[in-house]
Design an enzyme around this catalytic site. Structure first.
Site, short mmCIF file in Angstrom:
data_model
loop_
_atom_site.label_atom_id
_atom_site.label_comp_id
_atom_site.label_asym_id
_atom_site.label_seq_id
_atom_site.Cartn_x
_atom_site.Cartn_y
_atom_site.Cartn_z
N CYS A 242 12.98 -17.13 5.35
CA CYS A 242 12.75 -15.70 5.59
C CYS A 242 13.88 -15.08 6.40
O CYS A 242 14.44 -14.06 6.04
CB CYS A 242 11.41 -15.49 6.30
SG CYS A 242 11.16 -13.81 6.83
N CYS B 99 13.83 -12.80 3.24
CA CYS B 99 13.34 -11.45 3.54
C CYS B 99 14.29 -10.61 4.39
O CYS B 99 14.55 -9.45 4.07
CB CYS B 99 12.01 -11.52 4.30
SG CYS B 99 10.93 -12.85 3.79
N LYS C 62 17.82 -9.98 2.86
CA LYS C 62 17.53 -9.21 1.64
C LYS C 62 17.26 -7.76 1.99
O LYS C 62 17.80 -6.84 1.39
CB LYS C 62 16.34 -9.85 0.93
CG LYS C 62 15.84 -9.18 -0.35
CD LYS C 62 14.88 -8.03 -0.15
CE LYS C 62 13.65 -8.32 0.66
NZ LYS C 62 12.64 -9.11 0.02
N TYR D 55 9.75 -11.23 -7.99
CA TYR D 55 10.17 -10.49 -6.80
C TYR D 55 11.68 -10.56 -6.62
O TYR D 55 12.35 -9.54 -6.46
CB TYR D 55 9.60 -11.14 -5.53
CG TYR D 55 8.17 -10.96 -5.16
CD1 TYR D 55 7.81 -10.07 -4.15
CD2 TYR D 55 7.17 -11.74 -5.72
CE1 TYR D 55 6.50 -9.95 -3.73
CE2 TYR D 55 5.86 -11.64 -5.30
CZ TYR D 55 5.52 -10.73 -4.30
OH TYR D 55 4.23 -10.63 -3.88
N GLU E 253 14.31 -7.52 -7.11
CA GLU E 253 14.91 -6.95 -5.90
C GLU E 253 16.44 -7.03 -5.95
O GLU E 253 17.13 -6.04 -5.65
CB GLU E 253 14.39 -7.71 -4.66
CG GLU E 253 12.92 -7.41 -4.39
CD GLU E 253 12.34 -8.16 -3.19
OE1 GLU E 253 11.28 -7.76 -2.71
OE2 GLU E 253 12.94 -9.16 -2.74
N HIS F 153 -0.36 16.35 6.01
CA HIS F 153 0.43 17.16 5.10
C HIS F 153 1.70 17.65 5.76
O HIS F 153 1.67 17.98 6.94
CB HIS F 153 -0.42 18.38 4.66
CG HIS F 153 0.25 19.21 3.62
ND1 HIS F 153 0.38 18.79 2.32
CD2 HIS F 153 0.82 20.43 3.71
CE1 HIS F 153 1.01 19.74 1.64
NE2 HIS F 153 1.29 20.73 2.45
N GLU G 152 -0.66 11.39 1.39
CA GLU G 152 -1.87 12.22 1.38
C GLU G 152 -2.57 12.17 0.02
O GLU G 152 -3.77 12.39 -0.08
CB GLU G 152 -1.57 13.67 1.78
CG GLU G 152 -0.71 14.43 0.81
CD GLU G 152 -0.43 15.87 1.29
OE1 GLU G 152 -1.38 16.63 1.50
OE2 GLU G 152 0.76 16.20 1.47
P1 NDP Z 1 8.43 -15.55 -9.03
O1 NDP Z 1 7.50 -16.67 -9.26
O2 NDP Z 1 7.95 -14.28 -8.43
O3 NDP Z 1 9.19 -15.19 -10.36
C1 NDP Z 1 9.85 -16.16 -11.13
C2 NDP Z 1 10.37 -15.47 -12.37
O4 NDP Z 1 11.18 -16.39 -13.09
C3 NDP Z 1 9.26 -15.05 -13.30
O5 NDP Z 1 9.64 -13.83 -13.88
C4 NDP Z 1 9.21 -16.18 -14.32
O6 NDP Z 1 8.78 -15.77 -15.59
C5 NDP Z 1 10.67 -16.54 -14.41
N1 NDP Z 1 10.86 -17.93 -14.80
C6 NDP Z 1 10.26 -19.03 -14.32
N2 NDP Z 1 10.70 -20.14 -14.92
C7 NDP Z 1 11.60 -19.74 -15.83
C8 NDP Z 1 12.39 -20.42 -16.79
N3 NDP Z 1 12.34 -21.74 -16.92
N4 NDP Z 1 13.20 -19.69 -17.58
C9 NDP Z 1 13.25 -18.35 -17.45
N5 NDP Z 1 12.53 -17.65 -16.57
C10 NDP Z 1 11.71 -18.33 -15.78
O7 NDP Z 1 9.58 -16.21 -8.16
P2 NDP Z 1 10.74 -15.61 -7.28
O8 NDP Z 1 11.81 -16.63 -7.35
O9 NDP Z 1 11.09 -14.21 -7.66
O10 NDP Z 1 10.09 -15.57 -5.85
C11 NDP Z 1 9.47 -16.74 -5.30
C12 NDP Z 1 8.37 -16.33 -4.35
O11 NDP Z 1 8.95 -15.83 -3.17
C13 NDP Z 1 7.48 -15.23 -4.87
O12 NDP Z 1 6.39 -15.73 -5.60
C14 NDP Z 1 7.03 -14.54 -3.64
O13 NDP Z 1 5.82 -15.11 -3.22
C15 NDP Z 1 8.13 -14.80 -2.64
N6 NDP Z 1 8.93 -13.59 -2.38
C16 NDP Z 1 8.35 -12.49 -1.85
C17 NDP Z 1 9.07 -11.35 -1.62
C18 NDP Z 1 8.42 -10.15 -1.04
O14 NDP Z 1 7.33 -10.28 -0.48
N7 NDP Z 1 9.03 -8.98 -1.15
C19 NDP Z 1 10.49 -11.29 -1.94
C20 NDP Z 1 11.00 -12.48 -2.52
C21 NDP Z 1 10.24 -13.58 -2.72
P3 NDP Z 1 7.23 -15.68 -15.96
O15 NDP Z 1 6.71 -14.41 -15.36
O16 NDP Z 1 7.25 -15.63 -17.46
O17 NDP Z 1 6.58 -16.90 -15.43
#
Ligand code: NDP
Length: 452
Positions: free
Chosen positions: A43, A48, A51, A178, A182, A435, A440
């Site tokens: 983080c 976080c 980022k 995410y 982002e 307001h 709101e």
């Molecule tokens: P996520 O699990 O959110 O997303 C992973 C993405 O990668 C999905 O779109 C998934 O597709 C795709 N994916 C997975 N495997 C493959 C593959 N083999 N080939 C192609 N695409 C693939 O993971 P992130 O890495 O974005 O984030 C990890 C975690 O970190 C999040 O779950 C979240 O909890 C946390 N996080 C939170 C943030 C916040 O609160 N703002 C910011 C950043 C991270 P599909 O949908 O089809 O499975």
């Protein structure tokens, strides 16, 4: 039997640091903590915090344009990435030191190296030293996962994004979660030509469909070229850059390819499997409601347990563990109605059930407001805000709230309090509006848009 430590924590991230501090400072425990990288964890060091600072940096060009529309004689004259990166690094060092001071003041002994578990009450450090501990806490977090496609080594992950030598001109972001969404926005805001490839039908799977559609449309309008139903087959180094050969048959060259395709728990080589600590299919440490593993002296919190992978959740899990084991206050971490924000541009703030999830449970009223907020409307922008409430017809409770727009993360935190308290739609209605604000709208939506 006497132990060297009452608690030995492996991992100095959000969950581990909180558990160590509470156990030592409030529970009177003798605590050791090992961290192989920088104190603060994902983080603070590579997630976080940096980022969000990059999000701020990337928002200025739009804000400067808006300022000009308001009459200011300004224009953005280019972004000095090395300058930003140096200031960012200094800020991360400041935060890392703050974490160290917190642990030091709590009386925690820090070991700046890797530790592995040798037996249910023993850890070994990378220098060979061994310590016994009554309890061991695994808080090692997760790491980026990159699928094994040909040329995967040409891609970077979020870990590298904060240390780039230079900003690319053309970037490909792979993934639709995410992190991918982002970074697509951050790079776009910083002036990079960005394409985002996502294998599914719409980015941000798991969020309310209408809200994620709203985010995707806005991202596209701001210049991110989102290609859904598209994945990378292989990457090749070519004279003009890194070529992504995609499932749609396209071949495009980029200067940077970022893979943000999920994260996996950090368990490799920790020694857990030898001890019989039960792991799940992704390698996550399986724990009960008290964060206790199948080996009674070993506990685990945070992303390594793959429950809800968010910093504030890891902190709560770490705190609950320390309260339970060292303060005599049995506490379970509460995983219900956890709000979160995706720091895309525009932001998405979300708590509770999506329209789809609520509709599957019972008759549901959907309230939506879509409008152009006054600040950017004045500047001539088309950007629209979405406010959405998901309400149970039977109980009148607000089951979900989804906000897309500037400061959605700030707004959803406050809405989450009311929803956590069990507020009904009528509670929202009898709250007088502030307001003129965007939020709101949350208390002025009188008629349901639809009933599902
Ligand atoms: P996520 O699990 O959110 O997303 C992973 C993405 O990668 C999905 O779109 C998934 O597709 C795709 N994916 C997975 N495997 C493959 C593959 N083999 N080939 C192609 N695409 C693939 O993971 P992130 O890495 O974005 O984030 C990890 C975690 O970190 C999040 O779950 C979240 O909890 C946390 N996080 C939170 C943030 C916040 O609160 N703002 C910011 C950043 C991270 P599909 O949908 O089809 O499975």
């Amino acid at each position: 039997m006497t132990f060297d430590y009452d608690l030995f924590v492996i991992g100095g991230g959000s969950g581990g640091v909180r558990a160590a501090r509470i156990a030592a400072a409030e529970g009177g425990a003798k605590v050791g903590l090992a961290e192989e990288s920088r104190m603060g964890g994902t983080c603070v060091i590579r997630g976080c915090v940096p980022k969000k600072l990059m999000v701020f940096a990337s928002e200025f060009p739009g804000q400067i344009e808006d300022a000009a529309a308001y009459g200011w004689k300004v224009k953005a004259e280019g972004f000095d990435w090395p300058k930003f990166r140096t200031t960012l690094e200094a800020e991360l060092t400041r935060l890392e030191n703050a974490y160290r001071n917190t642990l030091k003041n709590a009386g925690v002994t820090m070991h700046d190296m890797r530790a592995v578990v040798v037996d249910p009450h023993r850890v070994r450090l990378a220098n060979g030293d061994e310590f016994t501990a009554k309890h061991i806490l695994i808080a090692t977090g997760g790491r980026p996962f990159v699928p094994a496609i040909p040329g995967a080594d040409l891609a970077v992950t979020s870990n590298e994004m904060f240390h780039l030598d230079a900003l690319p001109k053309r970037a490909l972001v792979v993934g639709g979660g995410y992190i991918a969404s982002e970074f697509a926005c951050i790079l776009n805001g910083l002036g990079v030509d960005v394409a985002q490839y996502y294998r599914g039908a719409q980015i941000l799977r798991g969020f309310d469909d209408e809200a994620r559609g709203h985010v995707a449309n806005a991202m596209a309008a701001h210049g991110v070229a989102i290609h859904c139903g598209t994945d990378v087959e292989r990457l090749e180094r070519r004279a003009g850059g890194i070529c992504a050969i995609a499932t749609d048959g396209s071949e495009r060259e980029f200067d940077l390819v970022l893979y943000a395709t999920g994260r996996v728990p950090n368990v490799a080589g920790l020694g857990l499997d030898h001890l019989g600590v039960a792991l799940g299919s992704k390698g996550e440490v399986l724990v009960d409601d008290w964060s206790q593993t199948s080996v009674p002296s070993i506990f685990a919190v945070g992303d390594v347990t793959d429950r809800i992978n968010l910093t504030p959740v890891a902190i709560r899990e770490g705190h609950a563990f320390a309260d339970t084991v060292f303060r005599g206050v049995p506490t379970k971490a509460d995983h219900e109605l956890v709000a979160s924000a995706v720091f895309t541009q525009p932001e998405l703030g979300s708590v509770g059930l999506s329209e789809e999830a609520a509709a599957a449970l019972g008759k549901t009223e959907i309230y939506t407001a879509t409008f152009r907020p006054m600040k950017t409307l004045f500047a001539g922008r088309q950007d629209k805000v979405l406010m959405k409430l998901v309400v149970s017809v039977e109980t009148r409770k607000v089951l979900g709230c989804h906000i897309v727009g500037p400061e959605a993360g700030e707004m959803i935190q406050l809405a989450a309090i009311a929803i956590k308290m069990g507020a009904t739609k009528e509670d929202f209605d009898r709250t007088v509006a502030v307001h003129p604000t965007m939020s709101e709208e949350l208390v002025t939506m009188r008629k349901p848009t639809r009933v599902v």
